[in-house]
Design a protein around this motif. Structure first.
Motif, PDB file in Angstrom:
ATOM      1  N   GLY A   1     -32.917  38.151 -43.770  1.00 51.63           N
ATOM      2  CA  GLY A   1     -33.223  37.851 -42.381  1.00 51.63           C
ATOM      3  C   GLY A   1     -33.548  36.391 -42.151  1.00 51.63           C
TER       4      GLY A   1
ATOM      5  N   ILE B   1     -30.368  39.548 -38.916  1.00 51.17           N
ATOM      6  CA  ILE B   1     -30.524  40.182 -40.222  1.00 51.17           C
ATOM      7  C   ILE B   1     -29.161  40.682 -40.693  1.00 51.17           C
ATOM      8  CG2 ILE B   1     -32.928  40.860 -39.961  1.00 51.17           C
ATOM      9  CD1 ILE B   1     -32.019  43.635 -39.174  1.00 51.17           C
ATOM     10  N   TYR B   2     -29.030  40.766 -42.002  1.00 48.77           N
ATOM     11  CA  TYR B   2     -27.787  41.249 -42.621  1.00 48.77           C
ATOM     12  C   TYR B   2     -28.157  42.285 -43.666  1.00 48.77           C
ATOM     13  CZ  TYR B   2     -23.607  41.317 -45.570  1.00 48.77           C
ATOM     14  OH  TYR B   2     -22.506  41.717 -46.297  1.00 48.77           O
ATOM     15  N   ASP B   3     -27.647  43.511 -43.501  1.00 46.58           N
ATOM     16  CA  ASP B   3     -27.884  44.602 -44.448  1.00 46.58           C
ATOM     17  C   ASP B   3     -26.661  44.770 -45.344  1.00 46.58           C
ATOM     18  OD1 ASP B   3     -30.463  45.453 -43.452  1.00 46.58           O
ATOM     19  OD2 ASP B   3     -29.404  46.238 -41.705  1.00 46.58           O
TER      20      ASP B   3
ATOM     21  N   THR C   1     -37.889  38.600 -38.115  1.00 47.56           N
ATOM     22  CA  THR C   1     -37.015  39.109 -39.162  1.00 47.56           C
ATOM     23  C   THR C   1     -37.541  40.431 -39.700  1.00 47.56           C
ATOM     24  OG1 THR C   1     -38.229  37.860 -40.856  1.00 47.56           O
ATOM     25  CG2 THR C   1     -36.309  36.798 -39.863  1.00 47.56           C
ATOM     26  N   GLU C   2     -38.808  40.717 -39.388  1.00 49.43           N
ATOM     27  CA  GLU C   2     -39.442  41.963 -39.806  1.00 49.43           C
ATOM     28  C   GLU C   2     -40.126  42.585 -38.590  1.00 49.43           C
ATOM     29  OE1 GLU C   2     -40.718  41.352 -44.347  1.00 49.43           O
ATOM     30  OE2 GLU C   2     -41.673  39.939 -42.985  1.00 49.43           O
TER      31      GLU C   2
ATOM     32  N   ASN D   1     -22.464  44.818 -40.338  1.00 48.31           N
ATOM     33  CA  ASN D   1     -23.814  44.884 -40.912  1.00 48.31           C
ATOM     34  C   ASN D   1     -24.742  43.783 -40.410  1.00 48.31           C
ATOM     35  OD1 ASN D   1     -23.074  47.104 -42.434  1.00 48.31           O
ATOM     36  ND2 ASN D   1     -22.475  45.875 -44.210  1.00 48.31           N
TER      37      ASN D   1
ATOM     38  N   THR E   1     -30.537  49.213 -51.036  1.00 50.55           N
ATOM     39  CA  THR E   1     -30.087  48.522 -49.833  1.00 50.55           C
ATOM     40  C   THR E   1     -30.853  47.209 -49.717  1.00 50.55           C
ATOM     41  OG1 THR E   1     -29.623  50.591 -48.679  1.00 50.55           O
ATOM     42  CG2 THR E   1     -29.856  48.632 -47.323  1.00 50.55           C
ATOM     43  N   TYR E   2     -30.131  46.134 -49.401  1.00 48.82           N
ATOM     44  CA  TYR E   2     -30.737  44.811 -49.316  1.00 48.82           C
ATOM     45  C   TYR E   2     -30.696  44.324 -47.869  1.00 48.82           C
ATOM     46  CZ  TYR E   2     -29.895  44.981 -54.353  1.00 48.82           C
ATOM     47  OH  TYR E   2     -29.855  45.353 -55.666  1.00 48.82           O
ATOM     48  N   ARG E   3     -31.696  43.534 -47.511  1.00 47.19           N
ATOM     49  CA  ARG E   3     -31.736  42.954 -46.160  1.00 47.19           C
ATOM     50  C   ARG E   3     -32.150  41.493 -46.244  1.00 47.19           C
ATOM     51  NH1 ARG E   3     -34.561  45.969 -41.243  1.00 47.19           N
ATOM     52  NH2 ARG E   3     -32.512  46.978 -41.340  1.00 47.19           N
TER      53      ARG E   3
END
Length: 849
Positions: A802, A786-788, A218-219, A735, A798-800
């Motif tokens: 995962g 992941i969803y941005d 996720t990262e 996204n 901006t949010y992410r």
């Protein structure tokens, strides 16, 4: 009447006089030497000059006696490139310019489409003056040294160098600069595995800010991303355990902003020790290694953080099921100085999540105190942390200074107590480093890079045994490294297609280790070492490159190891030829040496965590390791297809039964040997509009040969995995990003036992052929998404979100099988199977600003 006539005659004479006084001279491309008498008569001035100075100097001008004499002379200066200098009240000398003269320059910076460019840097080198163009691309300065070089640069544009004398024109010059994107080789800018990962000249470049999601992540973990490349294995499923084409992890050079690192893992290798959100890019080299790099014989992982001064305050923060972290980059002095800070810490000592429990089961399954814990109190306190800081200072357009600091720590305290007997594993590892670098642009051809660093590593392991609250025995293992070094590197552009690199590198490395058993009655040092090694290196490299056609890099490195009386000349060569716009071939050859290595600790063999220690080469037990490697490959790209194949041969000399990670099951004596590795990497990728898939296959055959082992015949290496397949998929919709990856490989080799016998209290083992067996086939499926998104109330953020799952279908993979006995008179048989991660989900959340 007479008076009236006199008045008329006076008026007429004044008109005639006035007309003569305001006579207009219109000169068109005439010799200056012919015009000088006119100017002398008009302005009552005398000129002095050499005839040769005015030879073939033509001028054009329109002037009267009312015209500014200063402006007229300036016009002549611009047209003739000569200096008109006042030497008295009515005397002007004419001469050529010298280096101390200053001139007035101006100009307009435009792109190739005639568009004026704003905020373009114009650096006047001789006077160290910085100018910036305005909205119409205009710049001006009235006191510029005549011979000064002027550097015109901007991000996204090719740097241009002009001379001040070329801007000495009547009209302000129009200067055009080109967009660099249009001049890049198309192969370079195309992605390799996925967005943010490119391949150019055998170097895999990972841009962490732009990388797309990868399977199981996720990262963007730095080291785990590298493991998806062909030819890279991790037999023990650790992130830091990167085996590059048959070489062990300790043979990789891992740099953080020029600082050598000696410990790259958190949670005993399950996570990378480098915060990916603090990193700008990573260069990973498998072959074709530049002469700039020394100290190791396998891969090079060059990690770099942002080196541009921040214009605005930026940062990000987030958490996952293991740790939380934050990164900021803030200006201190506008356009001059900025500071980058990052910090990360696990909260596993406070809260044990489902993700950490899976990691914990994987890591601590091979610790003896976890066995037979029924009815006992077990406590596991573990945490890790890492910090880094970077100060960036643009002293001028030609000078940049960076100061870096890096620190990471792992702390384990694992206790077991049944009310009478207590057992305690206490382990601390620390890695810290500092450096300062200075980059200087001498001119458009010569650039200097200077770097000095200090790196320190500490391992402190203690296994404590207690009876009724009293410590009866402590078995300890200590390892410490202090590495101080400096490097000077020069890059000189011979032509637009040729460059030469050269430099000097020095390191002072002090390493010590000790294995000690302590009781209330005595202290027994089982093994220890304390050694110092100075290394001097000179290197040079010639590079030739023509656009989309040929690239050649030929270098040589000389390493002098003071203290072991060894010196090595290390040639390196890499050539890449484009046979067509879509097809190229390449070949490399290199020789490298390494004076530091890790040995598998075999004295306190029942303490398996972090069971390797660093040591230095000597003239007896641990000689300097050397390696030869040659590769031959080809690459093809067309219509969103990418095919790459690379074959290689590597030979490693002067390995020992300890540095090879091989504890001899037949005897415990010291053995010297070599390793021969053959392999081939295959890569195929197809891109569609929103979907892409790629598959890689690697074949590696590692054969070790040791003196007086196996009748001096070769046998497979401990970590040998012959066949590996990695198949990945990526899909993006709006996204959302989705990634799925499947890994399959043959089992690692191991040595089986054929018979167990006893002799009194001793257990004796009879072994089969060394590494003659293989573990079962390994395979697993990983998924991540992941969803941005943004929130309208604050669009600057901006949010992410995962989600990832490792080993999606729960395959029970066997990583290692080991048979041995403990080091005691009343010894015991150790028969342990180490299994891989089970189903391991993870969730992450992050905010960027």
């Amino acid at each position: 009447m007479t008076k009236l006539l006199c008045v008329c005659l006076f008026v007429v004479s004044m008109a005639v006089f006035s007309q003569e006084k305001t006579k207009v001279y219109d000169i068109k491309n005439e010799l200056l030497v012919d015009i000088i008498p006119i100017i002398e008569n008009t302005y009552a001035i005398k000129f002095s000059y050499l005839d040769i100075t005015l030879s073939n100097k033509f001028v054009s001008a329109q002037f009267t006696s009312e015209t500014s004499f200063t402006e007229l002379l300036r016009s002549f200066e611009e047209q003739t490139q000569l200096k008109f200098e006042k030497t008295g009240d009515n005397f002007i000398s004419i001469r050529t310019y010298n280096n101390t003269d200053t001139i007035h320059i101006c100009g307009y910076i435009l792109d190739e489409n005639e568009k004026p460019l704003e905020n373009i840097r114009v650096f006047i080198k001789s006077s160290k003056i910085n100018l910036v163009t305005g909205a119409n691309g205009y710049f001006e300065n009235k006191e510029v040294p005549f011979s000064s070089a002027i550097l015109i640069s901007a991000d996204g544009f090719r740097q241009k160098v002009v001379t001040a004398s070329s801007l000495l024109n009547k009209q302000c010059s129009r200067i055009y600069i080109k967009n660099t994107v249009e001049e890049l080789n198309p192969v370079v800018i195309r992605e390799y595995l996925t967005r943010g990962i490119t391949l150019d000249k055998k170097v895999i470049n990972i841009k962490l800010n732009d990388i797309a999601i990868l399977p199981g992540l996720t990262e963007p973990d730095i080291l785990q991303s590298i493991q998806l490349a062909p030819g890279v294995n991790s037999p023990f499923e650790t992130v830091s355990g990167i085996y590059v084409r048959g070489s062990v992890p300790s043979q990789n050079l891992v740099l953080w902003n020029g600082i050598k690192t000696y410990h790259q893992g958190h949670l005993f290798g399950m996570l990378s020790a480098f915060n990916p959100y603090a990193v700008k890019e990573v260069d990973f080299h498998k072959s074709g290694i530049s002469a700039r790099y020394g100290d190791r014989i396998a891969g090079v992982i060059d990690i770099k953080t942002d080196n541009e001064v921040a214009k605005h305050f930026t940062g990000n923060t987030g958490f996952n099921m293991i740790n939380t972290d934050a990164v900021i980059h803030t200006p201190i002095i506008k356009d001059k100085v900025s500071l980058q800070l990052s910090g990360r810490r696990s909260y596993t000592d406070i809260l044990e999540t489902f993700t950490y429990k899976q990691f914990s089961d994987r890591v601590f399954q091979n610790i003896s105190i976890t066995e037979n814990s029924t009815g006992t109190e077990v406590k596991n306190d573990f945490f890790f942390m890492d910090y880094n800081a970077k100060l960036i200072a643009d002293i001028s357009d030609a000078d940049k200074i960076e100061i870096n600091a890096l620190y990471n720590k792992n702390d384990l305290n694992y206790k077991k107590n049944d009310g009478i007997t207590s057992l305690n594993d206490d382990l601390i590892t620390e890695n810290e480093g500092y450096n300062i670098s200075w980059n200087h642009i001498w001119n458009r051809k010569l650039v200097q890079y200077t770097n000095s660093y200090y790196s320190k590593y500490l391992l402190n392991y203690q296994f404590k045994t207690g009876i009724s609250g009293t410590t009866t025995e402590i078995e300890s293992k200590k390892n410490q490294i202090k590495d101080i070094g400096a490097k000077l590197e020069l890059h000189y552009a011979l032509t637009d297609h040729q460059k030469i690199i050269g430099g000097y590198q020095y390191s002072n490395n002090a390493i010590k280790y000790a294995f000690i058993t302590t009781t209330p009655d005595y202290e027994l040092i089982l093994d220890q070492d304390d050694r110092l090694l100075n290394t001097h290196a000179l290197f040079t490299e010639y590079r030739f490159e023509t656009f989309n056609n040929l690239y050649l890099s030929a270098g040589i490195r000389w390493n002098q190891y003071v203290g072991v009386s060894k010196a090595f000349i290390e040639p390196r060569i890499f050539i890449q030829k484009n046979l067509s716009p879509v097809w190229k071939i390449s070949a490399t050859g290199e020789f490298r040496s390494q004076a530091v290595s890790q040995i598998k600790e075999s004295v306190i063999s029942d303490l398996p965590l972090e069971n390797q220690v660093w040591t230095l080469a000597d003239e007896e037990k641990f000689p300097v390791i050397t390696s030869y490697q040659a590769t031959l490959g080809s690459s093809f790209r067309k219509n969103k297809w990418h095919f790459d194949i690379d074959g290689y041969y590597k030979k490693i000399n002067n390995i020992t039964s300890l540095t090879a990670g091989f504890i001899n099951p037949v005897d415990n004596n010291y053995h010297l040997g070599e390793s021969n590795i053959y392999g081939i990497d295959f890569f195929l990728k197809k891109r569609f509009k929103k979907y892409k898939t790629w598959v890689s296959y690697s074949y590696i055959n590692t054969q070790n040969t040791f003196e007086n082992i196996n009748d001096n015949k070769s046998f497979p290496g401990n970590w040998n995995i012959e066949h590996t397949i990695k198949w990945s998929h990526f899909y993006k919709i709006q996204n959302f990003q989705f990634s799925l990856g499947w890994i399959w490989h043959t089992g690692k080799s191991y040595t089986n036992i054929s018979n167990i016998s006893t002799d009194g209290n001793l257990i004796l083992l009879d072994y089969d052929q060394i590494n003659g067996n293989n573990l079962p086939v390994y395979h697993r499926l990983d998924f991540s998404t992941i969803y941005d998104f943004k929130i309208k109330s604050n669009p600057r953020l901006t949010y992410r979100l995962g989600l990832s799952v490792v080993n999606l279908y729960g395959r029970k993979n066997l990583l290692n099988r080991e048979f041995r006995t403990t080091n005691s008179l009343d010894n015991q048989l150790i028969n342990r199977d180490i299994f891989a991660l089970g189903v391991t989900p993870n969730i992450s959340f992050r905010v960027f600003w």
